[in-house]
Design a protein around this motif. Sequence first.
Motif, PDB file in Angstrom:
ATOM      1  N   CYS A   1       0.802  -1.224   0.000  1.00  0.00           N
ATOM      2  CA  CYS A   1       0.000   0.000   0.000  1.00  0.00           C
ATOM      3  C   CYS A   1       0.834   1.272   0.000  1.00  0.00           C
ATOM      4  N   PHE A   2       2.127   1.174   0.299  1.00  0.00           N
ATOM      5  CA  PHE A   2       2.942   2.388   0.303  1.00  0.00           C
ATOM      6  C   PHE A   2       4.249   2.239  -0.469  1.00  0.00           C
ATOM      7  N   PHE A   3       5.021   1.191  -0.186  1.00  0.00           N
ATOM      8  CA  PHE A   3       6.361   1.084  -0.755  1.00  0.00           C
ATOM      9  C   PHE A   3       6.392   0.481  -2.153  1.00  0.00           C
ATOM     10  N   TYR A   4       5.236   0.006  -2.626  1.00  0.00           N
ATOM     11  CA  TYR A   4       5.163  -0.603  -3.954  1.00  0.00           C
ATOM     12  C   TYR A   4       5.663   0.392  -5.008  1.00  0.00           C
ATOM     13  N   GLY A   5       6.636  -0.032  -5.801  1.00  0.00           N
ATOM     14  CA  GLY A   5       7.147   0.817  -6.869  1.00  0.00           C
ATOM     15  C   GLY A   5       8.344   1.667  -6.479  1.00  0.00           C
ATOM     16  N   LEU A   6       8.664   1.764  -5.190  1.00  0.00           N
ATOM     17  CA  LEU A   6       9.780   2.603  -4.760  1.00  0.00           C
ATOM     18  C   LEU A   6      11.136   1.919  -4.926  1.00  0.00           C
ATOM     19  N   GLN A   7      11.131   0.585  -5.087  1.00  0.00           N
ATOM     20  CA  GLN A   7      12.371  -0.167  -5.300  1.00  0.00           C
ATOM     21  C   GLN A   7      13.390   0.104  -4.191  1.00  0.00           C
ATOM     22  N   LEU A   8      12.951  -0.055  -2.950  1.00  0.00           N
ATOM     23  CA  LEU A   8      13.826   0.188  -1.806  1.00  0.00           C
ATOM     24  C   LEU A   8      14.620  -1.064  -1.441  1.00  0.00           C
ATOM     25  N   GLU A   9      15.807  -0.847  -0.925  1.00  0.00           N
ATOM     26  CA  GLU A   9      16.627  -1.965  -0.462  1.00  0.00           C
ATOM     27  C   GLU A   9      16.122  -2.446   0.898  1.00  0.00           C
ATOM     28  N   VAL A  10      16.491  -3.688   1.212  1.00  0.00           N
ATOM     29  CA  VAL A  10      16.065  -4.298   2.471  1.00  0.00           C
ATOM     30  C   VAL A  10      16.461  -3.436   3.662  1.00  0.00           C
ATOM     31  N   LYS A  11      17.681  -2.890   3.643  1.00  0.00           N
ATOM     32  CA  LYS A  11      18.160  -2.134   4.804  1.00  0.00           C
ATOM     33  C   LYS A  11      17.315  -0.886   5.038  1.00  0.00           C
ATOM     34  N   TYR A  12      16.834  -0.246   3.966  1.00  0.00           N
ATOM     35  CA  TYR A  12      16.024   0.950   4.149  1.00  0.00           C
ATOM     36  C   TYR A  12      14.618   0.605   4.631  1.00  0.00           C
ATOM     37  N   ILE A  13      14.066  -0.478   4.102  1.00  0.00           N
ATOM     38  CA  ILE A  13      12.759  -0.904   4.597  1.00  0.00           C
ATOM     39  C   ILE A  13      12.855  -1.310   6.060  1.00  0.00           C
ATOM     40  N   ASP A  14      13.984  -1.898   6.434  1.00  0.00           N
ATOM     41  CA  ASP A  14      14.203  -2.258   7.834  1.00  0.00           C
ATOM     42  C   ASP A  14      14.163  -1.020   8.723  1.00  0.00           C
TER      43      ASP A  14
ATOM     44  N   ILE B   1      13.129 -10.455  -3.620  1.00  0.00           N
ATOM     45  CA  ILE B   1      14.311  -9.687  -3.227  1.00  0.00           C
ATOM     46  C   ILE B   1      15.394  -9.975  -4.255  1.00  0.00           C
ATOM     47  N   SER B   2      15.823  -8.952  -4.968  1.00  0.00           N
ATOM     48  CA  SER B   2      16.770  -9.119  -6.069  1.00  0.00           C
ATOM     49  C   SER B   2      18.182  -9.350  -5.551  1.00  0.00           C
ATOM     50  N   GLN B   3      19.109  -9.617  -6.468  1.00  0.00           N
ATOM     51  CA  GLN B   3      20.510  -9.788  -6.097  1.00  0.00           C
ATOM     52  C   GLN B   3      21.078  -8.508  -5.510  1.00  0.00           C
ATOM     53  N   GLU B   4      20.487  -7.367  -5.881  1.00  0.00           N
ATOM     54  CA  GLU B   4      20.917  -6.078  -5.328  1.00  0.00           C
ATOM     55  C   GLU B   4      20.233  -5.784  -4.005  1.00  0.00           C
ATOM     56  N   ASN B   5      19.470  -6.767  -3.490  1.00  0.00           N
ATOM     57  CA  ASN B   5      18.781  -6.647  -2.207  1.00  0.00           C
ATOM     58  C   ASN B   5      17.609  -5.656  -2.249  1.00  0.00           C
ATOM     59  N   THR B   6      17.034  -5.491  -3.444  1.00  0.00           N
ATOM     60  CA  THR B   6      15.891  -4.601  -3.610  1.00  0.00           C
ATOM     61  C   THR B   6      14.594  -5.388  -3.493  1.00  0.00           C
ATOM     62  N   VAL B   7      13.633  -4.831  -2.778  1.00  0.00           N
ATOM     63  CA  VAL B   7      12.352  -5.509  -2.534  1.00  0.00           C
ATOM     64  C   VAL B   7      11.323  -5.074  -3.575  1.00  0.00           C
ATOM     65  N   SER B   8      10.611  -6.049  -4.139  1.00  0.00           N
ATOM     66  CA  SER B   8       9.546  -5.743  -5.098  1.00  0.00           C
ATOM     67  C   SER B   8       8.393  -6.721  -4.892  1.00  0.00           C
ATOM     68  N   MET B   9       7.275  -6.414  -5.531  1.00  0.00           N
ATOM     69  CA  MET B   9       6.073  -7.232  -5.383  1.00  0.00           C
ATOM     70  C   MET B   9       5.358  -7.315  -6.721  1.00  0.00           C
ATOM     71  N   HIS B  10       4.812  -8.480  -7.032  1.00  0.00           N
ATOM     72  CA  HIS B  10       4.078  -8.671  -8.278  1.00  0.00           C
ATOM     73  C   HIS B  10       2.797  -7.840  -8.270  1.00  0.00           C
ATOM     74  N   ASP B  11       2.429  -7.310  -9.443  1.00  0.00           N
ATOM     75  CA  ASP B  11       1.236  -6.460  -9.562  1.00  0.00           C
ATOM     76  C   ASP B  11      -0.014  -7.137  -9.011  1.00  0.00           C
ATOM     77  N   ILE B  12      -0.192  -8.417  -9.329  1.00  0.00           N
ATOM     78  CA  ILE B  12      -1.407  -9.129  -8.930  1.00  0.00           C
ATOM     79  C   ILE B  12      -1.446  -9.322  -7.410  1.00  0.00           C
ATOM     80  N   ILE B  13      -0.282  -9.597  -6.824  1.00  0.00           N
ATOM     81  CA  ILE B  13      -0.219  -9.731  -5.368  1.00  0.00           C
ATOM     82  C   ILE B  13      -0.538  -8.396  -4.708  1.00  0.00           C
TER      83      ILE B  13
END
Length: 351
Positions: free
Chosen positions: A127-140, A165-177
């Motif tokens: 509901c908020f971080f979707y699309g921001l492509q934030l790394e795990v450490k920042y979401i933490d 979670i990508s190799q660059e440690n970026t968090v993303s989510m599928h559109d349908i989810i």
Amino acid sequence: MVVHRCLCFVIIVTTRDKQVLAREFANVYQVEALKFDESMRPFNLNAFKQKHLQAEYQELSKKVVDYAKGIPFVLKLLGHRLRGKDKEIWESQLEGQVHNKKVHDIIKLSYNDLEEDEKKIFLDIACFFYGLQLEVKYIDFLLKDRDYSVVAGLERLKDKALISISQENTVSMHDIIQETARQIAGQESIEDPRSQRRLFDPDGVYEVLTHNKGNEAIRSIVINLLRMKQLHLKPQVFTKMRKLHFLNLYTAGTRDILLCEPWGLYLPQGLESLPNELRYLGWTNYPLESLPSKFSAENLVELHLPYSRVKKLWQEVPDLVNLKVLILQSSSNIKELLDFSKAPNLEVIDL
């Protein structure tokens, strides 16, 4: 001569929860999403009962496959749903983003298996971080809480295939989810709309901001201002939102729009305050010359004010011990930067 025949069996076990396998098996294979060309085959088999699509449905099929984002189960369900339907039905389904109750129900099963803190992280991302492509450490840092581990929660969501979670440690989510998650978030407040915690619908955001209906229940607000009617806000608009953690008022549009007057949002009498609980503040075309003096910003982790009218962020710089990211891109009115000694953990500056 005696011949012994040895029969070898391969047992394949699948699950929505990686930890179920990790406890029993040394080698676990994560099935990746299909590439676009690979996705066409299972879709065609289910939609047309053949490997190749029908020429007249070519463009429509590509749109459906693009929507499925390489998930085999979704491709199969959508193929079955559209099989034998004429082009008008396909087009109407695409306009409605091909919603499929079975897909959402499957995702909800995984959601229901989560602990309460994991559900909270899941809904915050959707509901908020979707699309921001934030790394795990920042979401933490943004979601940190004394009662649970955010990193462990993210791993749990990854294991259940609810996030990637990508190799660059970026968090993303599928559109349908994400669609399913937002449905769940909306259902939380059906009985009492005033209890909605995460605001992302343009009509809902407009109602809350223009009529000062904010309250302590609200945790996050995110909206593309280009989708809104004009907003004329009072100075006290955020006063009652004491537990607002995340605010992002952005404009996703052309560069010409970004360079024009503050789009559709007016604060003729200024802004009295912002919630001190804010951890993420994003405001494209922020229309004032400084942030409110009553905003302590002690919990602020990320500050994004691109294309703003800011001349000086604060008249008196507060302690910004948690600030890690500062974005002031194209804020050409800046005359004085903050005292960076008040932000000892600052990692990223974009001027």
